[in-house]
Design a protein around this motif. Structure first.
Motif, PDB file in Angstrom:
ATOM      1  N   ALA A 189       0.846  -1.192   0.000  1.00  0.00           N
ATOM      2  CA  ALA A 189       0.000   0.000   0.000  1.00  0.00           C
ATOM      3  C   ALA A 189       0.880   1.240   0.000  1.00  0.00           C
ATOM      4  N   THR A 190       0.389   2.308  -0.616  1.00  0.00           N
ATOM      5  CA  THR A 190       1.126   3.557  -0.669  1.00  0.00           C
ATOM      6  C   THR A 190       1.118   4.211   0.707  1.00  0.00           C
ATOM      7  N   ALA A 191       2.297   4.615   1.152  1.00  0.00           N
ATOM      8  CA  ALA A 191       2.429   5.275   2.455  1.00  0.00           C
ATOM      9  C   ALA A 191       1.867   6.691   2.376  1.00  0.00           C
ATOM     10  N   GLU A 192       1.438   7.194   3.494  1.00  0.00           N
ATOM     11  CA  GLU A 192       0.921   8.556   3.616  1.00  0.00           C
ATOM     12  C   GLU A 192       2.025   9.438   4.181  1.00  0.00           C
ATOM     13  N   GLY A 214       4.493   2.554  -2.585  1.00  0.00           N
ATOM     14  CA  GLY A 214       4.866   1.806  -1.385  1.00  0.00           C
ATOM     15  C   GLY A 214       5.496   2.780  -0.414  1.00  0.00           C
ATOM     16  N   ARG A 215       6.787   2.576  -0.135  1.00  0.00           N
ATOM     17  CA  ARG A 215       7.522   3.493   0.734  1.00  0.00           C
ATOM     18  C   ARG A 215       8.603   4.249  -0.028  1.00  0.00           C
ATOM     19  N   GLU A 225      15.498  10.625  -4.690  1.00  0.00           N
ATOM     20  CA  GLU A 225      14.828   9.357  -4.418  1.00  0.00           C
ATOM     21  C   GLU A 225      15.129   8.998  -2.976  1.00  0.00           C
ATOM     22  N   GLY A 226      14.074   8.651  -2.244  1.00  0.00           N
ATOM     23  CA  GLY A 226      14.240   8.292  -0.843  1.00  0.00           C
ATOM     24  C   GLY A 226      13.264   7.205  -0.451  1.00  0.00           C
ATOM     25  N   THR A 227      13.511   6.629   0.715  1.00  0.00           N
ATOM     26  CA  THR A 227      12.659   5.563   1.232  1.00  0.00           C
ATOM     27  C   THR A 227      12.158   5.955   2.614  1.00  0.00           C
ATOM     28  N   LEU A 228      10.861   5.807   2.810  1.00  0.00           N
ATOM     29  CA  LEU A 228      10.240   6.056   4.105  1.00  0.00           C
ATOM     30  C   LEU A 228      10.619   4.923   5.045  1.00  0.00           C
ATOM     31  N   SER A 229      11.026   5.256   6.253  1.00  0.00           N
ATOM     32  CA  SER A 229      11.406   4.242   7.231  1.00  0.00           C
ATOM     33  C   SER A 229      10.211   3.387   7.632  1.00  0.00           C
ATOM     34  N   ASP A 242       8.981   2.849  10.496  1.00  0.00           N
ATOM     35  CA  ASP A 242       8.104   3.499  11.475  1.00  0.00           C
ATOM     36  C   ASP A 242       7.400   4.736  10.903  1.00  0.00           C
ATOM     37  N   GLY A 243       7.681   5.096   9.638  1.00  0.00           N
ATOM     38  CA  GLY A 243       7.006   6.204   8.988  1.00  0.00           C
ATOM     39  C   GLY A 243       7.441   7.580   9.445  1.00  0.00           C
ATOM     40  N   ARG A 244       8.587   7.687  10.124  1.00  0.00           N
ATOM     41  CA  ARG A 244       8.999   8.974  10.701  1.00  0.00           C
ATOM     42  C   ARG A 244      10.140   9.644   9.955  1.00  0.00           C
ATOM     43  N   THR A 245      10.892   8.929   9.121  1.00  0.00           N
ATOM     44  CA  THR A 245      12.004   9.540   8.390  1.00  0.00           C
ATOM     45  C   THR A 245      11.997   9.090   6.931  1.00  0.00           C
ATOM     46  N   ILE A 246      12.570   9.939   6.076  1.00  0.00           N
ATOM     47  CA  ILE A 246      12.812   9.606   4.675  1.00  0.00           C
ATOM     48  C   ILE A 246      14.295   9.816   4.441  1.00  0.00           C
ATOM     49  N   ALA A 247      14.963   8.798   3.916  1.00  0.00           N
ATOM     50  CA  ALA A 247      16.393   8.876   3.646  1.00  0.00           C
ATOM     51  C   ALA A 247      16.662   8.427   2.219  1.00  0.00           C
ATOM     52  N   GLY A 248      17.606   9.097   1.554  1.00  0.00           N
ATOM     53  CA  GLY A 248      17.955   8.734   0.192  1.00  0.00           C
ATOM     54  C   GLY A 248      19.032   9.639  -0.361  1.00  0.00           C
TER      55      GLY A 248
END
Length: 191
Positions: free
Chosen positions: A98-101, A143-144, A162-166, A168-174
């Motif tokens: 599912a797509t993250a919010e 997705g994430r 381009e980044g990926t949501l952690s 736990d949904g609290r950080t994006i890193a890339g």
């Protein structure tokens, strides 16, 4: 039966293909009863057969056009902005992710702040650097994984990130890269 609200019944039935098919069968049955009520049995049988075959044809065309009712999955409502940000995306009934919010306020540790808006997989953001408007970006989240193009209004620089949501949904890193080349830099923001 005296409290039957016909417009609400029709509205509820019209919200799905099976409901439309059910309404069709009921309307045709009523019309057949009224039109052929005084006809002989042979005429009634022919009329019933034609109506029955027409309903089957209509139902088949609905399922060919939209897939069988078993294959359809009810849409999952998007989480609201007040949803718990710590929830990671979950697998869908079809096996995908599912797509993250990510809508809402995010910030880096270097004076950058971001306000993301999201519609399904489409994202848009506006950024501030040290309190001043600094840029915008548009892209997608699947997705994430977040992919977007940015425009830095302070420097005129443009590029992609381009980044990926952690989990736990609290950080994006890339990583981010300017269209003009140069060394890619780390992307790291948090809620």
């Amino acid at each position: 039966m005296g409290n039957l609200d016909v417009p609400k019944v029709i509205q509820a039935a019209a919200s799905s293909n099976l409901g439309v098919l059910s309404l069709l069968v009921l309307v045709l049955a009523f019309l057949a009863w009224r039109f052929f009520q005084r006809s002989d049995d042979r005429v009634k049988l022919v009329a019933f057969g034609m109506i029955f075959l027409g309903a089957i044809g209509f139902g088949t065309s609905i399922f060919v056009a939209t897939g069988s009712p078993k294959a359809q999955v009810a849409p999952t409502p998007a989480p609201s902005a007040s949803a718990t940000p710590g929830l990671a995306p979950t697998p869908t009934a079809t096996g995908g992710i599912a797509t993250a919010e990510i809508a809402g306020a995010w910030h880096g540790n270097d004076g950058w702040r971001f306000r993301f808006t999201q519609q399904a997989t489409q994202i848009h953001y506006e950024s501030l650097h040290n309190g001043k408007p600094a840029g915008t970006g548009e892209g997608r989240i699947e997705g994430r994984v977040l992919r977007y193009r940015f425009v830095d209004t302070e420097s005129g620089d443009q590029g992609r990130c381009e980044g990926t949501l952690s989990e736990d949904g609290r950080t994006i890193a890339g990583k981010c890269q300017s269209d003009g080349g140069g060394t890619p830099w780390d992307l790291w923001i948090q809620r």
